[in-house]
Design a protein around this motif. Structure first.
Motif, PDB file in Angstrom:
ATOM      1  N   GLY A 280       0.743  -1.148  -0.014  1.00  0.00           N
ATOM      2  CA  GLY A 280       0.036  -0.007   0.176  1.00  0.00           C
ATOM      3  C   GLY A 280       0.766   1.147  -0.030  1.00  0.00           C
ATOM      4  N   ARG A 281       2.271   1.182   0.387  1.00  0.00           N
ATOM      5  CA  ARG A 281       2.961   2.380   0.420  1.00  0.00           C
ATOM      6  C   ARG A 281       3.109   2.956  -1.296  1.00  0.00           C
ATOM      7  NH1 ARG A 281       7.778  -0.061   3.639  1.00  0.00           N
ATOM      8  NH2 ARG A 281       6.801  -0.604   5.565  1.00  0.00           N
ATOM      9  N   SER A 282       3.091   2.197  -1.958  1.00  0.00           N
ATOM     10  CA  SER A 282       3.316   2.736  -3.488  1.00  0.00           C
ATOM     11  C   SER A 282       1.858   2.898  -4.172  1.00  0.00           C
ATOM     12  CB  SER A 282       4.054   1.918  -4.287  1.00  0.00           C
ATOM     13  OG  SER A 282       3.359   0.348  -4.505  1.00  0.00           O
ATOM     14  N   ASN A 283       0.939   2.094  -3.710  1.00  0.00           N
ATOM     15  CA  ASN A 283      -0.538   2.205  -4.266  1.00  0.00           C
ATOM     16  C   ASN A 283      -1.545   1.680  -3.195  1.00  0.00           C
ATOM     17  OD1 ASN A 283      -2.878   2.142  -5.983  1.00  0.00           O
ATOM     18  ND2 ASN A 283      -2.059   0.504  -7.476  1.00  0.00           N
ATOM     19  N   PRO A 284      -2.437   2.572  -2.630  1.00  0.00           N
ATOM     20  CA  PRO A 284      -3.239   2.278  -1.654  1.00  0.00           C
ATOM     21  C   PRO A 284      -4.218   1.224  -2.069  1.00  0.00           C
ATOM     22  CG  PRO A 284      -2.930   4.524  -1.768  1.00  0.00           C
ATOM     23  CD  PRO A 284      -2.211   4.028  -2.864  1.00  0.00           C
ATOM     24  N   HIS A 285      -4.624   1.200  -3.403  1.00  0.00           N
ATOM     25  CA  HIS A 285      -5.614   0.221  -4.011  1.00  0.00           C
ATOM     26  C   HIS A 285      -5.039  -1.360  -3.576  1.00  0.00           C
ATOM     27  CE1 HIS A 285      -6.650   3.839  -5.799  1.00  0.00           C
ATOM     28  NE2 HIS A 285      -8.046   3.496  -6.136  1.00  0.00           N
ATOM     29  N   LEU A 286      -3.866  -1.386  -3.544  1.00  0.00           N
ATOM     30  CA  LEU A 286      -3.343  -2.774  -3.303  1.00  0.00           C
ATOM     31  C   LEU A 286      -3.739  -3.621  -2.018  1.00  0.00           C
ATOM     32  CD1 LEU A 286       0.231  -2.563  -5.051  1.00  0.00           C
ATOM     33  CD2 LEU A 286      -2.060  -3.832  -6.062  1.00  0.00           C
ATOM     34  N   THR A 289      -6.625  -5.210  -2.706  1.00  0.00           N
ATOM     35  CA  THR A 289      -6.367  -6.505  -3.594  1.00  0.00           C
ATOM     36  C   THR A 289      -5.958  -7.601  -2.698  1.00  0.00           C
ATOM     37  OG1 THR A 289      -5.617  -4.888  -5.362  1.00  0.00           O
ATOM     38  CG2 THR A 289      -5.011  -7.429  -5.479  1.00  0.00           C
ATOM     39  N   ARG A 399     -12.773  -1.541  -3.330  1.00  0.00           N
ATOM     40  CA  ARG A 399     -11.660  -0.969  -4.277  1.00  0.00           C
ATOM     41  C   ARG A 399     -12.126  -0.107  -5.288  1.00  0.00           C
ATOM     42  NH1 ARG A 399      -8.157  -1.983  -8.540  1.00  0.00           N
ATOM     43  NH2 ARG A 399      -5.973  -2.171  -7.853  1.00  0.00           N
ATOM     44  N   ASP A 403     -11.307   5.746  -4.367  1.00  0.00           N
ATOM     45  CA  ASP A 403     -10.796   7.072  -4.607  1.00  0.00           C
ATOM     46  C   ASP A 403     -12.049   8.077  -4.311  1.00  0.00           C
ATOM     47  OD1 ASP A 403      -8.308   6.587  -5.552  1.00  0.00           O
ATOM     48  OD2 ASP A 403      -8.869   6.225  -7.378  1.00  0.00           O
TER      49      ASP A 403
END
Length: 421
Positions: A280-286, A289, A399, A403
């Protein structure tokens, strides 16, 4: 607030959570003994387990809201004293009705501990550790279940089932006394209770409550977490009986083996939180996932495992499914924390606990028991993993709207900043 003291707060809060679940799950280790002594049905046994979760579900929200206003530390200590005394009451119960009343009061005491405890822990650590700490803290439930079922099975085998409840109750009282001395409202005040108004200082708590349900994503986090909890709690409650009936293990060995499965559940919670925070550090959506993968992974593994006959392959598949069954706990708690106001952190976690209780902890053991009475425990456990289908779809929907939900959650704060400027 020093780092050493923050970790001390975590350790003591974690210890009380162990006591919480040891008192709750020790019952499962003595299911066979109670069934034989009081001639109980599986439905009645499931009700003794489910009433605790039901009271947690009913009372967690109002008691957590009270803790946000009255003081979280004081609330935690009082809760621990109540569930410990109630557990001692179970030790001296003379009938099913008295045992049911004792379990009822255990649920009253434990109602708000998970939500208030995790709010205290999250308030003294950086935001970037939310999923990891949430997963680790919630995993205390699984580790407490391991200790409760394992120790309970051994003690019941040698001293009788009443001593199992007595030991758990005394352990909780000792921990409550230590917590009350070491952790205080004044010592936690510098942490700001999660950058919100400290409990007991007033603040616009009531005005913030609608934001606990203001987005699609936060609602999906509640639902997905609760449904996955259904699977995990059904396994924790009935695994000792499953091993007793289909593998011929006596209560002591069945309790120890079932404790191993509970330990696997806890490892999965911690692992899910760590993976979620790192990705999640690079992409919170993960983070979403991770939850989706865990849901559908548990569905495939558990369904396949319970279709097999008793033996090593079955235990391996069920163990792998158990690892993923509640690995969604950390990501879900982190999502709830990011989508709700910090000033009502305990109440937000109470809402998550409410969903976990009403959708998972309460119906999981009870529904499985009712199904077992009608079709056998093995067939009942084959149906339980199907709940993951709905949980996975809920996480997928969350997910998709994440946003938009973040924008909605931050809008009131932005408006307040503009007005102040």
């Amino acid at each position: 607030m020093t780092r050493r003291y923050a970790w001390l707060v975590f350790a003591l809060s974690f210890g009380l959570l162990l006591s919480d679940y040891m008192s709750r799950q020790v019952l499962n280790a003595v299911f066979p003994l109670l069934k034989a002594e009081w001639l109980l049905s599986d439905t009645q046994l499931g009700a003794l387990s489910g009433i605790v979760a039901l009271m947690v579900g009913v009372l967690t929200f109002p008691l957590s809201l009270l803790a946000d206003r009255w003081g979280r530390v004081r609330s935690l200590v009082l809760a621990a004293v109540v569930w410990s005394l109630a557990t001692l009451g179970c030790a001296v119960s003379a009938s099913y009705g008295e045992m049911f009343l004792g379990r009822f009061m255990v649920g009253v005491g434990e109602a708000a501990y998970g939500s208030v405890g995790i709010a205290v822990v999250l308030s003294v650590f950086p935001v970037g550790l939310r999923a990891t700490l949430s997963g680790a803290f919630i995993a205390g439930g699984a580790f407490g279940s391991v200790l409760g079922v394992s120790i309970g099975g051994v003690v019941a085998q040698h001293l009788g089932w009443r001593w199992t409840f007595g030991i758990m109750g005394l352990f909780g009282l000792v921990l409550a006394a230590v917590y009350g001395v070491v952790v205080t409202e004044r010592r936690l005040a510098p942490a700001g209770y999660g950058n919100g108004p400290a409990p007991g200082t007033g603040g616009p708590v009531r005005a913030l409550l609608p934001r606990l349900f203001s987005s699609v994503s936060v609602l999906c986090a509640y639902v997905g977490s609760g449904l996955q909890m259904f699977i995990a709690m059904a396994l924790l409650a009935w695994m000792p009986s499953f091993l007793d009936r289909y593998y011929g293990l006596p209560p002591s060995k069945a309790g120890l083996a079932a404790g191993g499965f509970a330990l696997i559940t806890g490892i999965g919670m911690i692992g899910g939180g760590i993976v979620s925070d790192r990705l999640g550090r690079s992409n919170p959506h993960l983070k979403w996932t991770v939850a989706i993968v865990c849901s559908f992974g548990s569905l495939v593994l558990l369904t396949g495992g319970f279709q097999l006959p008793p033996g090593t392959p079955q235990l391996l598949l069920v163990g792998a499914g158990t690892l993923l069954s509640n690995a969604t706990a950390g990501p879900a708690a982190a999502m709830v924390a990011s989508l709700t106001p910090a000033a009502v952190a305990a109440t937000a976690m109470a809402t998550l606990t409410l969903a976990n209780s009403l959708l998972g902890l309460a119906p999981g053991p009870a529904v499985t028991g009712m199904l077992a009475d009608r079709m056998g425990l093995d067939d009942a456990l084959r149906l339980v993993p199907l709940v993951a289908v709905v949980a996975g779809l809920a996480f997928a929907l969350g997910r998709r709207h994440y946003d938009k939900s973040l924008i909605s959650a931050s809008a009131p704060a932005l408006e307040k900043t503009e007005i102040s400027a």
